[in-house]
Design an enzyme around this catalytic site. Structure first.
Site, PDB file in Angstrom:
ATOM      1  N   ASP A  35      34.759  -7.871  68.206  1.00 12.49           N
ATOM      2  CA  ASP A  35      34.106  -7.481  69.449  1.00 12.49           C
ATOM      3  C   ASP A  35      33.703  -8.729  70.219  1.00 12.49           C
ATOM      4  OD1 ASP A  35      31.277  -8.269  68.675  1.00 12.49           O
ATOM      5  OD2 ASP A  35      31.709  -6.836  67.081  1.00 12.49           O
TER       6      ASP A  35
ATOM      7  N   GLU B 181      63.325 -21.163  52.980  1.00 12.65           N
ATOM      8  CA  GLU B 181      62.050 -20.909  53.664  1.00 12.65           C
ATOM      9  C   GLU B 181      61.329 -22.221  53.980  1.00 12.65           C
ATOM     10  OE1 GLU B 181      60.870 -16.507  51.872  1.00 12.65           O
ATOM     11  OE2 GLU B 181      60.494 -18.280  50.638  1.00 12.65           O
TER      12      GLU B 181
END
Ligand code: DGJ
Length: 729
Positions: free
Chosen positions: A534, A614
């Site tokens: 928030d 990777e």
């Protein structure tokens, strides 16, 4: 002058570059809401002609005027008990037990700059960027006065609201509701949007027609919650990303909130937003005042895209603070999904060595480094290093990681305590629990009473000691349960209806002290992922871990919903291992990186377990992200599809000068034997010419917006796209 007043008609206009807000104190002193929407250039009072509506009574002074009713007129800050039977913004119980409030106009004040709010986060702006309007209201019978505050940031199309309630009477009152925002509107808005979810699945976009009666998005969990987010949008059913009027309202608050919408008997809409009254009963003694949290509003006449841009700008430039507010965030690797609680310093250093080779900027040691924390049943509260796990000590570990060329970050969960901890053994009274009742446990842990100064002082000291003991550049502030059993032995009044809000005030006070005293530390908020995502938390922490779900496909939906109010730079987003730990889904490393780049980018995997392939791909991803980082965080964000309905999630970043564009996303399911898809870009300069990387052709801005970009054919499910476009030289 964004705020103008006609003193004769007591009409107040707040203008931004693209919107107008009007209110008026009428001849009875009732403060009426007239307008929020397009710029209109005249008083909108003419719209307020009301019939005599049965069972909607009239104020006494209206005498024979049966059409004047508080129950039907659009009001600016509605109160209960005096004839407005809709949901209201303010309720108080007086010493005689009655609960009526009749607020009437008592004056106004206009000043330069943006007001602040005692003890609470608020939008900030300087005198050239903002103006403040204060409207004074009073209930004569009780001597309760209310100051409605409006902050206007005209260039951003942002208006803020907060209220201060003061008791000037001789006796105390109990406030049972004190909303930040009341907004009455005509029936142009017949739909609303809210963001719902659960742990690992937060802020899912949901758009619904308004039904007659009351609908609500709220939290009673002590935090803003995974389940609902304190932000809602009102719109017409024809509103799209690029067309139509909509109003967004966001509460800058990290505790229990409520956003209620009533679609009334005359098909008018009222939005009330603020602290959740279900957990609120605040005693206001003689002479005391109460300040509500800030509500932030914006109107867009051209759909959700503009609305999001307005909120992104105000959050980045007028809510986030400190060194990292606009600066580039480090690419970090977090240890959680790599080792969980099972590690020692050797394992961590081995992982850090591998991470450094990949080009990562910061190593973050997550949960498990402190107290006796080998599982999630113990240790919280004991914020000192566990010598059995980090044998070399925290300072030494940080040094070694620094020597590898990375910064060091640390995880904390300050608001919590495990019963199996030294802290709990010495201070059981610091945990929230009601005498003679067994408390609820959440993840086996209890919550510390943040309303107590001794608790906050302990936390301040423990955290500042840790920060001084080692070179720590980052703190992840976690919080892993909902709060109940509200009781504090320290609340003299024994009025536990004050405690949920006092908890939030305590949390903010501690965060303020720490962020001010350690300005170089980057604080990242977290609550089991995005359970306290928030704008209140963003005032202290410029980024928040978006979700504990790191699955690339799920994340497209979570980040889509989050993007309606919150900017990309605020969303912590990491590439994790496959099969994904939350869903078991396998997506390509490329798809995972593209999704995570739409955020504050990082990794959350064991670098020692990577394949050679990777290990070659990740440094290239980091390089790509660093190339695009400014564009991703400072550019404008466009949602090109809706991943909840479409077979793809596609989004786009456009630089302020419209010379650089990054199109990213993913097609979810591959289709056989089909044409290449095209996607129409937005926000380009129609007169500019553009080139697409690895494509010889020159495109006009208009072509890319009207005809679109041809996407490569998807091969396999969760096929990622990344297309970089620049202005042709
Ligand atoms: C919840 C967080 O969201 C995770 O990232 C991790 O930090 C765990 N808590 C640790 O307990």
């Amino acid at each position: 002058m964004p705020i103008t007043v006609n003193e004769k008609s007591r009409l107040f206009c707040i203008e931004t570059d693209n919107s107008e807000y009007q209110l008026m104190a009428d001849s009875f002193g009732v403060l009426r809401h007239l307008w929020y929407g397009e710029k209109v250039g005249m008083s909108m009072e003419y719209l307020q002609e009301y019939p005599d509506v049965g069972f909607s009574g009239n104020i006494y002074e209206a005498e024979n005027l049966r059409s004047y009713s508080l129950d039907t007129l659009p009001l600016e800050y509605s109160c209960g008990g005096v004839g407005d039977f809709r949901i209201n913004a303010l309720s108080a119980v007086h010493s005689d037990g009655s609960f009526a409030l009749d607020l009437r106009y008592a004056g106004f004040k206009i000043s330069n700059g943006k007001y602040g709010i005692e003890g609470l986060p608020a939008v900030y702006a300087n005198d050239t960027e903002a103006e403040t309007l204060e409207i004074f209201l009073k209930d004569t019978a009780s001597d309760i006065s209310v100051t409605l505050k409006y902050g206007v940031l005209p260039k951003l199309d942002i208006i803020t609201r907060s209220a201060v309630i003061e008791n000037g009477g001789e006796t105390g009152v109990f406030l049972t509701n004190a909303a930040s925002l009341c907004l009455d509107m005509p029936c142009d808005y017949n739909e609303w949007i809210h963001f719902h979810g659960r742990h690992t699945c937060e802020r899912l976009f949901e758009r619904m027609p308004l039904l007659h009666g009351i609908q609500e998005s709220s939290s009673q969990r002590g935090t803003s919650s995974h389940q609902q987010n304190p932000a809602v949008i009102l719109c017409g059913n024809d509103c799209t990303e690029t067309n139509g009027g909509c109003i967004g309202a966001m509460l800058m608050y990290s505790g229990s909130f409520s956003a209620k919408i009533e679609y009334d008997q005359l098909e008018q809409v009222r939005l009330i937003m603020g602290i959740n009254p279900a957990l609120f009963r605040w005693e206001l003694k003689k002479g005391e005042r109460f300040c509500t949290p800030e509500a932030v509003m914006s109107y867009s006449g051209s759909g959700f895209e503009r609305l999001s841009h307005n909120f992104h700008k105000v959050i980045r430039e007028h809510i986030c603070r400190g060194k990292y507010k606009l600066s580039e965030r480090p690419v970090l690797i977090n240890s959680w999904e790599a080792v969980y609680l099972d590690f020692d310093d050797e394992k961590i250093l081995a992982a850090a060595k591998e991470a450094a080779k990949l080009g990562i900027d910061m190593f973050v040691l997550d949960d498990g480094w402190f107290g006796k924390r080998d599982d999630d049943v113990s240790g919280l509260g004991d914020w000192f290093v566990n010598p059995n796990k980090i044998k070399c000590g925290l300072g030494e570990l940080a040094k070694k990681i620094k020597a590898l060329g990375m910064d060091f970050g640390l995880w904390l969960e300050p608001e919590m305590v495990s019963e199996n901890s030294n802290l709990y053994r010495s201070h059981p009274e610091w945990a929230i629990q009601i005498p003679n009742r067994k408390p609820m446990r959440g993840r086996f842990q209890l919550v510390l009473d943040m309303t107590r100064t001794d608790v906050r002082d302990y936390l301040y000291k423990s955290i500042s000691d840790i920060l001084k003991s080692a070179e720590i550049s980052y703190i992840k502030w976690d919080m892993n349960r909902s709060i109940c059993d509200w009781y504090s032995a320290c609340l003299e009044s024994k009025n536990m209806g004050e405690m949920p809000h006092r908890y939030v005030l305590g949390l903010y006070e501690l965060l303020e002290r720490l962020t001010q005293d350690f300005p170089d530390v980057l604080f990242e908020g977290c609550s089991g992922g995005g359970g306290r995502f928030d704008s209140g938390m963003l005032y202290y922490c410029p980024q928040i871990w978006c979700s504990d779900d790191t699955d690339a496909f799920e994340r497209t939906k979570i980040q889509y919903g989050t993007s309606f109010f919150y900017p990309i730079s605020t969303m912590g987003s990491h590439v994790s291992a496959v099969p994904n730990h939350q869903t078991g889904r396998v997506t390509s490393l490329n798809a995972r990186s593209v999704t995570a780049m739409s955020g504050s980018f990082g990794y959350e995997l064991d670098p020692s377990a990577l394949t050679e392939e990777e290990k070659t791909e990740i440094p290239m991803q980091i390089k790509r992200f660093k190339n695009y980082r400014k564009l991703i965080h400072n550019g404008k964000y466009y949602r090109l599809t809706n991943p909840l309905n479409d077979n793809s999630a596609l989004w786009e970043f456009v630089s302020e000068d419209k010379t650089k564009i990054l199109l990213q996303g993913m097609q979810f399911r591959a289709e056989p034997n089909f044409m290449r898809h095209r996607i129409k870009l937005r926000g380009l300069d129609e007169n500019k010419k553009y080139v697409i990387a690895e494509d010889e052709r020159i495109y006009t801005g208009n072509a890319l917006m009207s005809g679109g970009v041809l996407l490569p054919a998807a091969k396999g499910d969760y096929f990622a796209y990344e297309i970089f476009i620049t202005e042709a030289k």
